[in-house]
Design a protein around this motif. Structure first.
Motif, PDB file in Angstrom:
ATOM      1  N   SER A 226      -4.269  -1.039  -3.406  1.00 28.48           N
ATOM      2  CA  SER A 226      -5.465  -0.446  -4.005  1.00 28.48           C
ATOM      3  C   SER A 226      -6.666  -0.684  -3.101  1.00 28.48           C
ATOM      4  N   GLY A 227      -7.761   0.009  -3.397  1.00 28.04           N
ATOM      5  CA  GLY A 227      -9.006  -0.225  -2.696  1.00 28.04           C
ATOM      6  C   GLY A 227      -9.413   0.849  -1.706  1.00 28.04           C
ATOM      7  N   GLY A 228      -8.562   1.843  -1.514  1.00 29.05           N
ATOM      8  CA  GLY A 228      -8.896   2.900  -0.580  1.00 29.05           C
ATOM      9  C   GLY A 228      -9.987   3.813  -1.110  1.00 29.05           C
ATOM     10  N   GLY A 229     -10.438   4.722  -0.252  1.00 28.58           N
ATOM     11  CA  GLY A 229     -11.466   5.660  -0.654  1.00 28.58           C
ATOM     12  C   GLY A 229     -12.047   6.377   0.538  1.00 28.58           C
ATOM     13  N   LEU A 230     -13.133   7.096   0.280  1.00 33.77           N
ATOM     14  CA  LEU A 230     -13.841   7.828   1.323  1.00 33.77           C
ATOM     15  C   LEU A 230     -15.017   6.982   1.801  1.00 33.77           C
TER      16      LEU A 230
ATOM     17  N   GLN B 121       3.157   3.215  -3.279  1.00 33.53           N
ATOM     18  CA  GLN B 121       2.474   4.504  -3.153  1.00 33.53           C
ATOM     19  C   GLN B 121       1.403   4.488  -2.077  1.00 33.53           C
ATOM     20  N   GLY B 122       0.977   3.292  -1.701  1.00 36.05           N
ATOM     21  CA  GLY B 122      -0.061   3.188  -0.695  1.00 36.05           C
ATOM     22  C   GLY B 122      -1.429   3.510  -1.268  1.00 36.05           C
ATOM     23  N   THR B 123      -2.436   3.339  -0.416  1.00 39.16           N
ATOM     24  CA  THR B 123      -3.809   3.675  -0.810  1.00 39.16           C
ATOM     25  C   THR B 123      -4.455   4.432   0.348  1.00 39.16           C
ATOM     26  N   LEU B 124      -5.076   5.560   0.018  1.00 43.02           N
ATOM     27  CA  LEU B 124      -5.597   6.467   1.039  1.00 43.02           C
ATOM     28  C   LEU B 124      -6.990   6.027   1.478  1.00 43.02           C
TER      29      LEU B 124
ATOM     30  N   THR C 214      -8.341   6.804   9.477  1.00 41.90           N
ATOM     31  CA  THR C 214      -7.914   7.588   8.325  1.00 41.90           C
ATOM     32  C   THR C 214      -6.399   7.596   8.229  1.00 41.90           C
ATOM     33  N   ALA C 215      -5.887   7.164   7.070  1.00 41.92           N
ATOM     34  CA  ALA C 215      -4.439   7.037   6.884  1.00 41.92           C
ATOM     35  C   ALA C 215      -4.167   6.568   5.464  1.00 41.92           C
ATOM     36  N   VAL C 216      -2.904   6.632   5.088  1.00 38.42           N
ATOM     37  CA  VAL C 216      -2.444   5.943   3.883  1.00 38.42           C
ATOM     38  C   VAL C 216      -2.008   4.546   4.314  1.00 38.42           C
ATOM     39  N   TYR C 217      -2.536   3.544   3.638  1.00 41.19           N
ATOM     40  CA  TYR C 217      -2.260   2.148   3.971  1.00 41.19           C
ATOM     41  C   TYR C 217      -1.277   1.562   2.964  1.00 41.19           C
ATOM     42  N   TYR C 218      -0.305   0.832   3.495  1.00 38.17           N
ATOM     43  CA  TYR C 218       0.749   0.222   2.698  1.00 38.17           C
ATOM     44  C   TYR C 218       0.865  -1.256   3.069  1.00 38.17           C
ATOM     45  N   CYS C 219       1.371  -2.042   2.135  1.00 35.21           N
ATOM     46  CA  CYS C 219       1.754  -3.407   2.483  1.00 35.21           C
ATOM     47  C   CYS C 219       3.250  -3.570   2.217  1.00 35.21           C
ATOM     48  N   ASN C 220       3.844  -4.503   2.941  1.00 41.18           N
ATOM     49  CA  ASN C 220       5.277  -4.734   2.853  1.00 41.18           C
ATOM     50  C   ASN C 220       5.569  -6.010   3.620  1.00 41.18           C
ATOM     51  N   PRO C 221       6.726  -6.581   3.389  1.00 42.51           N
ATOM     52  CA  PRO C 221       7.071  -7.760   4.181  1.00 42.51           C
ATOM     53  C   PRO C 221       7.124  -7.431   5.666  1.00 42.51           C
TER      54      PRO C 221
END
Length: 117
Positions: free
Chosen positions: A7-11, A109-112, A90-97
């Motif tokens: 979470s936390g993405g945006g323009l 789902q990531g955050t844009l 600019t991208a969709v950001y994801y977290c993972n191990p």
């Protein structure tokens, strides 16, 4: 198996800042090294920052000095503070191990994040 919600993405305008959060389930979260990854339109997903269980960090050259990864194991959360944002962030950001396994670790789902004036 740990699951992640970003979470936390945006323009945001160029030069601006955002703070992303990655909330994880699972009691063994603190044992994992966690990475923030991103996928820009038409490009492959890439690792931008990672933090190990002890708090040591590593950054892609493209974000070094601008992004800061941190974790709060009491909240099962990893953060990505992004400063001096550029349009190329600019991208969709994801977290993972990190490292991750395609068979064991599903993407959320990531955050844009959109950096544009």
């Amino acid at each position: 198996q740990v699951q992640f919600v970003e979470s936390g993405g945006g323009l945001v305008q160029p030069g601006g800042s955002l703070r992303l959060s990655c909330a994880a389930s699972g009691s063994i979260f603190s044992l994992y090294a966690i990475g923030w990854y991103r996928q820009a339109p038409g490009k492959q997903r890439e690792l931008v920052a990672r933090i190990n269980s002890g708090g040591s960090t590593n950054y892609a050259q493209s974000v070094k000095g601008r992004f800061t990864i941190s974790r709060d194991n009491t909240k099962n959360t990893v953060y990505l503070q992004m400063n001096s944002l550029k349009p190329e962030d600019t991208a969709v950001y994801y977290c993972n191990p990190y490292p991750r396994s395609d068979t064991l670790n599903a993407w959320g789902q990531g955050t844009l994040v959109t950096v544009s004036s």
